[in-house]
Design a protein around this motif. Structure first.
Motif, PDB file in Angstrom:
ATOM      1  N   LYS A  56      19.184  72.148  64.056  1.00  0.00           N
ATOM      2  CA  LYS A  56      19.267  70.884  64.804  1.00  0.00           C
ATOM      3  C   LYS A  56      19.333  69.685  63.858  1.00  0.00           C
ATOM      4  N   ILE A  57      18.703  69.828  62.702  1.00  0.00           N
ATOM      5  CA  ILE A  57      18.638  68.724  61.746  1.00  0.00           C
ATOM      6  C   ILE A  57      20.033  68.289  61.314  1.00  0.00           C
ATOM      7  N   LEU A  58      20.944  69.222  61.221  1.00  0.00           N
ATOM      8  CA  LEU A  58      22.285  68.907  60.743  1.00  0.00           C
ATOM      9  C   LEU A  58      22.997  67.913  61.650  1.00  0.00           C
ATOM     10  N   ASN A  59      22.640  67.886  62.920  1.00  0.00           N
ATOM     11  CA  ASN A  59      23.263  66.938  63.850  1.00  0.00           C
ATOM     12  C   ASN A  59      22.937  65.493  63.503  1.00  0.00           C
ATOM     13  N   TYR A  60      21.868  65.277  62.739  1.00  0.00           N
ATOM     14  CA  TYR A  60      21.427  63.923  62.401  1.00  0.00           C
ATOM     15  C   TYR A  60      21.962  63.469  61.041  1.00  0.00           C
ATOM     16  N   ARG A  61      22.662  64.340  60.345  1.00  0.00           N
ATOM     17  CA  ARG A  61      23.326  64.026  59.069  1.00  0.00           C
ATOM     18  C   ARG A  61      22.398  63.317  58.061  1.00  0.00           C
ATOM     19  N   PRO A  62      21.307  63.972  57.669  1.00  0.00           N
ATOM     20  CA  PRO A  62      20.393  63.332  56.708  1.00  0.00           C
ATOM     21  C   PRO A  62      20.979  63.293  55.302  1.00  0.00           C
ATOM     22  N   ASP A  63      20.596  62.263  54.550  1.00  0.00           N
ATOM     23  CA  ASP A  63      20.936  62.220  53.118  1.00  0.00           C
ATOM     24  C   ASP A  63      19.943  63.046  52.312  1.00  0.00           C
ATOM     25  N   VAL A  64      18.689  63.040  52.776  1.00  0.00           N
ATOM     26  CA  VAL A  64      17.606  63.730  52.063  1.00  0.00           C
ATOM     27  C   VAL A  64      16.748  64.486  53.070  1.00  0.00           C
ATOM     28  N   VAL A  65      16.380  65.709  52.726  1.00  0.00           N
ATOM     29  CA  VAL A  65      15.386  66.464  53.490  1.00  0.00           C
ATOM     30  C   VAL A  65      14.179  66.688  52.590  1.00  0.00           C
ATOM     31  N   ILE A  66      12.990  66.310  53.084  1.00  0.00           N
ATOM     32  CA  ILE A  66      11.735  66.530  52.357  1.00  0.00           C
ATOM     33  C   ILE A  66      10.975  67.649  53.058  1.00  0.00           C
ATOM     34  N   ASP A  67      10.700  68.716  52.339  1.00  0.00           N
ATOM     35  CA  ASP A  67      10.096  69.909  52.941  1.00  0.00           C
ATOM     36  C   ASP A  67       8.621  70.008  52.584  1.00  0.00           C
ATOM     37  N   MET A  68       7.776  69.809  53.608  1.00  0.00           N
ATOM     38  CA  MET A  68       6.326  69.928  53.450  1.00  0.00           C
ATOM     39  C   MET A  68       5.802  71.224  54.056  1.00  0.00           C
ATOM     40  N   LEU A  69       6.708  72.071  54.550  1.00  0.00           N
ATOM     41  CA  LEU A  69       6.295  73.239  55.334  1.00  0.00           C
ATOM     42  C   LEU A  69       6.843  74.560  54.800  1.00  0.00           C
ATOM     43  N   CYS A  70       7.189  74.597  53.532  1.00  0.00           N
ATOM     44  CA  CYS A  70       7.723  75.830  52.937  1.00  0.00           C
ATOM     45  C   CYS A  70       6.639  76.472  52.078  1.00  0.00           C
ATOM     46  N   PHE A  71       6.301  77.723  52.394  1.00  0.00           N
ATOM     47  CA  PHE A  71       5.184  78.382  51.714  1.00  0.00           C
ATOM     48  C   PHE A  71       5.547  79.742  51.107  1.00  0.00           C
ATOM     49  N   SER A  72       6.811  80.145  51.202  1.00  0.00           N
ATOM     50  CA  SER A  72       7.151  81.487  50.734  1.00  0.00           C
ATOM     51  C   SER A  72       8.624  81.574  50.358  1.00  0.00           C
ATOM     52  N   GLU A  73       8.946  82.646  49.697  1.00  0.00           N
ATOM     53  CA  GLU A  73      10.331  82.940  49.353  1.00  0.00           C
ATOM     54  C   GLU A  73      11.196  83.020  50.617  1.00  0.00           C
ATOM     55  N   LYS A  74      10.661  83.649  51.656  1.00  0.00           N
ATOM     56  CA  LYS A  74      11.393  83.785  52.919  1.00  0.00           C
ATOM     57  C   LYS A  74      11.690  82.426  53.537  1.00  0.00           C
ATOM     58  N   ASP A  75      10.699  81.528  53.540  1.00  0.00           N
ATOM     59  CA  ASP A  75      10.902  80.186  54.072  1.00  0.00           C
ATOM     60  C   ASP A  75      12.017  79.468  53.316  1.00  0.00           C
ATOM     61  N   ALA A  76      12.006  79.596  51.989  1.00  0.00           N
ATOM     62  CA  ALA A  76      13.011  78.923  51.164  1.00  0.00           C
ATOM     63  C   ALA A  76      14.396  79.507  51.402  1.00  0.00           C
ATOM     64  N   GLU A  77      14.491  80.813  51.542  1.00  0.00           N
ATOM     65  CA  GLU A  77      15.788  81.444  51.789  1.00  0.00           C
ATOM     66  C   GLU A  77      16.387  80.987  53.111  1.00  0.00           C
ATOM     67  N   LEU A  78      15.547  80.802  54.123  1.00  0.00           N
ATOM     68  CA  LEU A  78      16.014  80.276  55.402  1.00  0.00           C
ATOM     69  C   LEU A  78      16.571  78.863  55.220  1.00  0.00           C
ATOM     70  N   THR A  79      15.890  78.058  54.433  1.00  0.00           N
ATOM     71  CA  THR A  79      16.343  76.704  54.144  1.00  0.00           C
ATOM     72  C   THR A  79      17.728  76.706  53.516  1.00  0.00           C
ATOM     73  N   VAL A  80      17.903  77.534  52.510  1.00  0.00           N
ATOM     74  CA  VAL A  80      19.183  77.598  51.814  1.00  0.00           C
ATOM     75  C   VAL A  80      20.285  78.034  52.779  1.00  0.00           C
ATOM     76  N   ASP A  81      19.983  78.994  53.608  1.00  0.00           N
ATOM     77  CA  ASP A  81      20.948  79.487  54.594  1.00  0.00           C
ATOM     78  C   ASP A  81      21.427  78.365  55.513  1.00  0.00           C
ATOM     79  N   VAL A  82      20.509  77.504  55.927  1.00  0.00           N
ATOM     80  CA  VAL A  82      20.839  76.435  56.885  1.00  0.00           C
ATOM     81  C   VAL A  82      21.513  75.243  56.206  1.00  0.00           C
ATOM     82  N   PHE A  83      21.019  74.835  55.034  1.00  0.00           N
ATOM     83  CA  PHE A  83      21.454  73.566  54.455  1.00  0.00           C
ATOM     84  C   PHE A  83      22.476  73.673  53.328  1.00  0.00           C
ATOM     85  N   ALA A  84      22.840  74.882  52.911  1.00  0.00           N
ATOM     86  CA  ALA A  84      23.794  75.049  51.808  1.00  0.00           C
ATOM     87  C   ALA A  84      25.087  74.291  52.089  1.00  0.00           C
ATOM     88  N   ASN A  85      25.466  73.419  51.120  1.00  0.00           N
ATOM     89  CA  ASN A  85      26.708  72.631  51.184  1.00  0.00           C
ATOM     90  C   ASN A  85      26.739  71.633  52.348  1.00  0.00           C
TER      91      ASN A  85
END
Length: 318
Positions: A56-85
């Protein structure tokens, strides 16, 4: 500049929000709306750990995303999957717990050994590596902060646990307080508004891309120093009693896990890199200044707090 904070309502997130707004940046939060934000910002409702919601975040076209809720490798991999490029800059809140605990007067730099003692630190370090690999692949730019211990609003640690308010209650009432390791271990406490300013200044700042930064208090204190400052501010006559770490842990090893995994070691993070590279950042709120504000803001809570009374009685009678 549009910034979306994953989280937004916690101790650090609230200060980051405040400082970003002060910098003239547009701020939105992404969370489950379980808590009301401290500032009047738009909230995108969703679960950070569910891909469909995170998209849903992509609909708002952010310049910067600040992640305060990532605690594991799995969480980070999900982030990369969603926000890559799809975004320019990702700012990740890691932790000082990624470093190898040690008893040493040397300062930890960003290049110091990283062999975390706790699962929390291990998960954060694994996430860091995922994000840095994503930048190496050109998927987005990453800046990583490793905050040490933070205080502000209604949160203050003590030598034994996370409940620093009760120690202030004892000092206020001239009752004995306890330190371990003869009070000689080093500890840094950083006011949340210093942290918020660093995140705000780094957001979108190109020379921070691909960098890791320590972010901590900048005074060199032992626990003895910290308790003496607290005594002076409260005009306290409390005696400091020294107890062995193992003696405390034998009373309640789960409750005193903070002592077992953190405060029985020295923590001295160098912030030279942060101060030299993040344009506009300065360490504005020192420990004593921040503590005066904390005491003023929490006067009633300090007066009424008895959270660790029974544990203290066990410790002092042991």
């Amino acid at each position: 500049m549009k910034i979306i904070i994953l989280g937004g309502t916690g101790l650090l997130s609230a200060s980051i929000t405040k400082m970003c707004i002060a910098e003239g940046k547009e701020v939105l939060h992404f969370n489950r709306r379980n808590r009301r934000p401290a500032y009047d910002v738009q909230t995108i409702q969703g679960n950070r750990y569910y891909k469909g919601d995170l998209e849903k975040i992509l609909n708002y076209r952010p310049d910067v995303v600040i992640d305060m809720l990532c605690f594991s490798e799995k969480d980070a991999e999900l982030t990369v999957d969603v926000f890559a490029n799809k975004i320019e800059h990702y700012v990740y809140c890691s932790t000082s717990c990624v470093y190898t605990p040690r008893i040493s007067q040397d300062w930890s730099t960003e290049e110091s050994e990283t062999k975390p003692l706790t699962k929390y630190g291990q998960g954060k370090l694994q996430a860091e590596r995922v994000f840095l690999e994503a930048m190496d692949k050109g998927l987005f730019n990453i800046t990583i902060f490793r905050p040490g211990h933070i205080f502000g609003r209604d949160f203050l640690v003590n030598n034994l646990s996370f409940d620093g308010i009760y120690v202030l209650n004892r000092l206020l009432n001239n009752k004995p307080v306890v330190l371990t390791e003869n009070g000689e271990r080093n500890f840094q406490a950083c006011h949340v508004d210093n942290v918020g300013l660093a995140f705000a200044k780094a957001s979108g700042l190109k020379n921070t891309y691909g960098k890791v930064y320590n972010l901590s208090g900048e005074e060199e204190f032992t626990w003895n120093d910290i308790y003496l400052i607290e005594k002076e501010l409260l005009n306290s006559n409390s005696q400091i009693i020294y107890k062995g770490t193992n003696q405390i842990l034998s009373i309640d090893p789960i409750y005193f896990d903070f002592l077992k995994t953190y405060t029985k070691f020295d923590w001295k993070q160098s912030t030279k890199k942060l101060n030299s590279e993040i344009i506009g950042y300065s360490y504005n709120i020192g420990f004593e200044t921040g503590l005066i504000k904390f005491i003023s803001d929490n006067e009633e809570k300090i007066y009424l707090c008895e959270n660790e009374k029974c544990l203290y009685e066990k410790i002092l009678n042991d």
